[in-house]
Motif scaffolding. Structure first.
Motif, short mmCIF file in Angstrom:
data_model
loop_
_atom_site.label_atom_id
_atom_site.label_comp_id
_atom_site.label_asym_id
_atom_site.label_seq_id
_atom_site.Cartn_x
_atom_site.Cartn_y
_atom_site.Cartn_z
N LYS A 185 -7.94 -11.78 -0.23
CA LYS A 185 -8.17 -12.34 -1.53
C LYS A 185 -8.86 -11.32 -2.35
N ARG A 186 -9.79 -10.47 -1.94
CA ARG A 186 -10.53 -9.44 -2.67
C ARG A 186 -9.40 -8.41 -3.09
N TYR A 187 -8.46 -8.07 -2.07
CA TYR A 187 -7.73 -6.95 -2.34
C TYR A 187 -6.37 -7.24 -3.54
N LEU A 188 -6.03 -8.52 -3.29
CA LEU A 188 -5.28 -9.14 -4.23
C LEU A 188 -5.99 -9.03 -5.55
N GLU A 189 -7.30 -9.45 -5.82
CA GLU A 189 -7.99 -9.66 -7.01
C GLU A 189 -7.97 -8.27 -7.66
N ILE A 190 -8.12 -7.22 -6.90
CA ILE A 190 -8.28 -5.79 -7.46
C ILE A 190 -6.88 -5.29 -7.96
N SER A 191 -6.07 -5.59 -7.04
CA SER A 191 -4.63 -5.10 -7.23
C SER A 191 -3.93 -5.80 -8.59
N GLU A 192 -4.42 -6.82 -8.76
CA GLU A 192 -3.87 -7.87 -10.07
C GLU A 192 -4.49 -7.04 -11.05
N GLU A 193 -5.76 -6.64 -11.30
CA GLU A 193 -6.35 -5.88 -12.08
C GLU A 193 -5.82 -4.58 -12.48
N ILE A 194 -5.45 -3.86 -11.46
CA ILE A 194 -4.84 -2.43 -11.79
C ILE A 194 -3.47 -2.66 -12.20
N MET A 195 -2.90 -3.70 -11.68
CA MET A 195 -1.45 -3.68 -12.03
C MET A 195 -1.27 -4.10 -13.50
N LYS A 196 -2.27 -4.80 -14.08
CA LYS A 196 -2.10 -5.09 -15.33
C LYS A 196 -2.42 -3.92 -16.13
N GLU A 197 -3.21 -3.17 -15.81
CA GLU A 197 -3.69 -1.81 -16.48
C GLU A 197 -2.45 -1.00 -16.58
N LEU A 198 -1.73 -0.91 -15.57
CA LEU A 198 -0.37 0.01 -15.44
C LEU A 198 0.65 -0.67 -16.15
N ALA A 199 0.82 -1.94 -16.04
CA ALA A 199 1.81 -2.60 -16.97
C ALA A 199 1.58 -2.67 -18.67
N ASP A 200 0.39 -2.18 -18.90
CA ASP A 200 0.10 -2.25 -20.41
C ASP A 200 0.49 -0.87 -20.90
N ILE A 201 0.79 0.08 -19.92
CA ILE A 201 1.47 1.44 -20.46
C ILE A 201 2.69 1.57 -20.72
N THR A 202 3.69 0.63 -20.10
CA THR A 202 5.08 0.63 -20.26
C THR A 202 5.60 -0.85 -20.03
N PRO A 203 6.39 -1.51 -20.75
CA PRO A 203 6.94 -2.53 -20.44
C PRO A 203 8.03 -2.59 -19.12
N VAL A 204 8.41 -1.30 -18.89
CA VAL A 204 9.26 -1.12 -17.95
C VAL A 204 8.68 -0.86 -16.65
N PHE A 205 8.00 -2.08 -15.98
CA PHE A 205 7.19 -2.03 -14.71
C PHE A 205 7.58 -2.62 -13.66
N GLN A 206 7.50 -2.07 -12.55
CA GLN A 206 7.90 -2.83 -11.17
C GLN A 206 6.96 -2.57 -10.15
N GLN A 207 6.16 -3.70 -9.67
CA GLN A 207 5.28 -3.70 -8.69
C GLN A 207 5.92 -3.92 -7.27
N ILE A 208 5.94 -3.11 -6.31
CA ILE A 208 6.56 -3.14 -5.30
C ILE A 208 5.72 -3.33 -3.98
N SER A 209 4.43 -3.43 -4.12
CA SER A 209 3.71 -3.92 -3.19
C SER A 209 2.01 -4.00 -3.66
N ILE A 210 1.29 -4.40 -2.69
CA ILE A 210 -0.04 -4.82 -3.22
C ILE A 210 -0.85 -3.39 -3.92
N ASP A 211 -0.19 -2.12 -3.48
CA ASP A 211 -0.85 -1.00 -3.95
C ASP A 211 0.01 -0.17 -4.54
N GLU A 212 1.34 -0.51 -4.81
CA GLU A 212 2.26 0.57 -5.43
C GLU A 212 3.22 -0.18 -6.43
N ALA A 213 3.53 0.87 -7.43
CA ALA A 213 4.08 0.41 -8.80
C ALA A 213 5.04 1.58 -9.20
N PHE A 214 6.13 1.15 -9.77
CA PHE A 214 6.74 2.07 -10.56
C PHE A 214 6.71 2.08 -12.07
#
Length: 391
Positions: A78-107
């Motif tokens: 639950k904690r890892y998912l919580e942190i992952s969600e916040e980080i992925m939001k930061e990354l998704a804000d950079i570009t709309p063309v965003f693909q999360q592929i796991s809890i700790d990876e994204a394109f």
């Protein structure tokens, strides 16, 4: 080759979260998994622990023998998912063309954004600084013209790496065959039998010859990979009709505990996306790709909408039992849902809410609370140690 694709990979994510939450663990060999003396495998470990030869999927008994001073911490998904969600939001804000592929990876696709953001390496440094400042975590970034090369590039200078591939063939020729993402032990053994011991030699074979030696799917994959062309390791899915997530293993897996853990992580990610997106679905889908590149997909349609990550996980396990003999190595797992609809009233005849529906409402309430109250930590009581519950 065109395109500017970033592959962002959080370094030793679970263990790094444990070290960040408990600074006294920094610089020490942290092993995430069951305590020694219990059955189970290592879920993750810090780079300090990796120096002792420890890796994910290893039995904890062996990890304890290799590193007696290792600090074992329980999995806090639950904690890892919580942190992952916040980080992925930061990354998704950079570009709309965003693909999360796991809890700790994204394109991230930043093609054509140089005038807006600056050179790719400058953007990479900005991302690393932003994540380090806000979360205290390091990540590795690979930059290339396609997802396949970007994935390899992020591994090239781990941990805390930043590498851009500008000459694909030159970059590939620095690597060994075992470094190529998706080539498992059985494929390496077969290539060795054929006296193919380097990427350069692999590239000298035509597609037809490789297909004749390795099968159509395997030959195509190797032909494209050796030339730096994306063989399609990660695909996008139309969000309006389905939500799915896949995990391609660096090495083929047949350890049931590790595979079940992956299914659970994928199920939690999918259910979270359903709730956040305001969707409901009654069809669960499982995708399995085996060591020989053959791929099978199976789905199950329920008489009710999926109501919790626990329920989706149970269905995924049921589907896996139908498609996996327990011994054939698996190279890719995917979990998804289809036939998405907006939530409505209870189905006709469902006069009483069942336990799973109540679980969905709990998960939805937790998600809404987290959205409203950033930084709020909520943990299932069953995940708390006895002393924490009893006072």
């Amino acid at each position: 080759m065109t395109g500017t694709i970033f592959h962002v990979d959080l370094d030793a994510f679970y263990a790094s979260v444990e070290q960040q939450d408990n600074p006294s663990l920094k610089g020490k060999p942290v092993i995430v998994g069951p305590q020694p003396g219990n059955r189970g495998v290592v879920s993750a470990c810090s780079y300090e622990a990796r120096r002792f030869g420890i890796h994910s999927g290893m039995p904890v008994s062996r990890a304890a023998r290799l590193c007696p001073q290792g600090i074992f911490r329980p999995v806090r998904m639950k904690r890892y998912l919580e942190i992952s969600e916040e980080i992925m939001k930061e990354l998704a804000d950079i570009t709309p063309v965003f693909q999360q592929i796991s809890i700790d990876e994204a394109f991230l696709d930043l093609s054509g954004t140089e005038r807006l953001f600056g050179p790719a390496l400058q953007v990479g440094r900005m991302i690393k600084e932003r994540i380090a400042d806000r979360f205290g975590l390091t990540l590795s970034i690979g930059i290339a013209a396609n997802k396949f090369l970007a994935k390899l590039a992020s591994e090239y200078e781990k941990p805390d790496g930043l590498f851009q591939v500008t000459e694909p063939i030159e970059f590939l020729d620095r690597l060994s065959l075992k470094d190529i993402w998706g080539i498992g032990e059985k494929t390496l053994d077969r290539l060795a039998e054929l006296n193919i011991t380097s990427i350069q030699k692999l590239r000298s074979f035509s597609r037809d010859i490789l297909c004749s030696m390795m099968g159509v799917a395997g030959g195509r994959y190797l032909y494209l990979a050796a030339r730096g062309m994306d063989p399609g390791i990660y695909s996008d899915h139309p969000r309006s009709h389905s939500i799915s997530s896949e995990r391609t293993f660096a090495r083929d897996k047949k350890d049931r505990t590790a595979i079940n853990k992956t299914l659970l992580e994928l199920s939690q990610q999918i259910m979270h996306r359903l709730i956040v997106g305001g969707w409901q679905a009654n069809t669960a889908v499982l995708k399995v790709r085996y060591e020989d590149f053959t791929t099978t997909t199976i789905q199950k349609t329920l008489k009710h909408y999926l109501t919790s990550s626990d329920e989706l996980y149970r269905v995924a396990l049921e589907l896996l039992r139908k498609k996996w003999n327990g011994s054939t190595p698996i190279r890719l797992l995917g979990v998804g849902t289809t036939q998405l609809l907006r939530p409505g009233s209870l189905e006709q005849g469902e006069l009483f809410e069942d336990r799973d529906l109540k679980r969905r409402k709990v998960e939805q309430a937790v998600t809404e609370l987290k959205e409203k109250m950033k930084g709020l930590k909520l943990t299932k009581a069953s995940l708390l140690e006895t002393k924490d519950r009893c006072g």
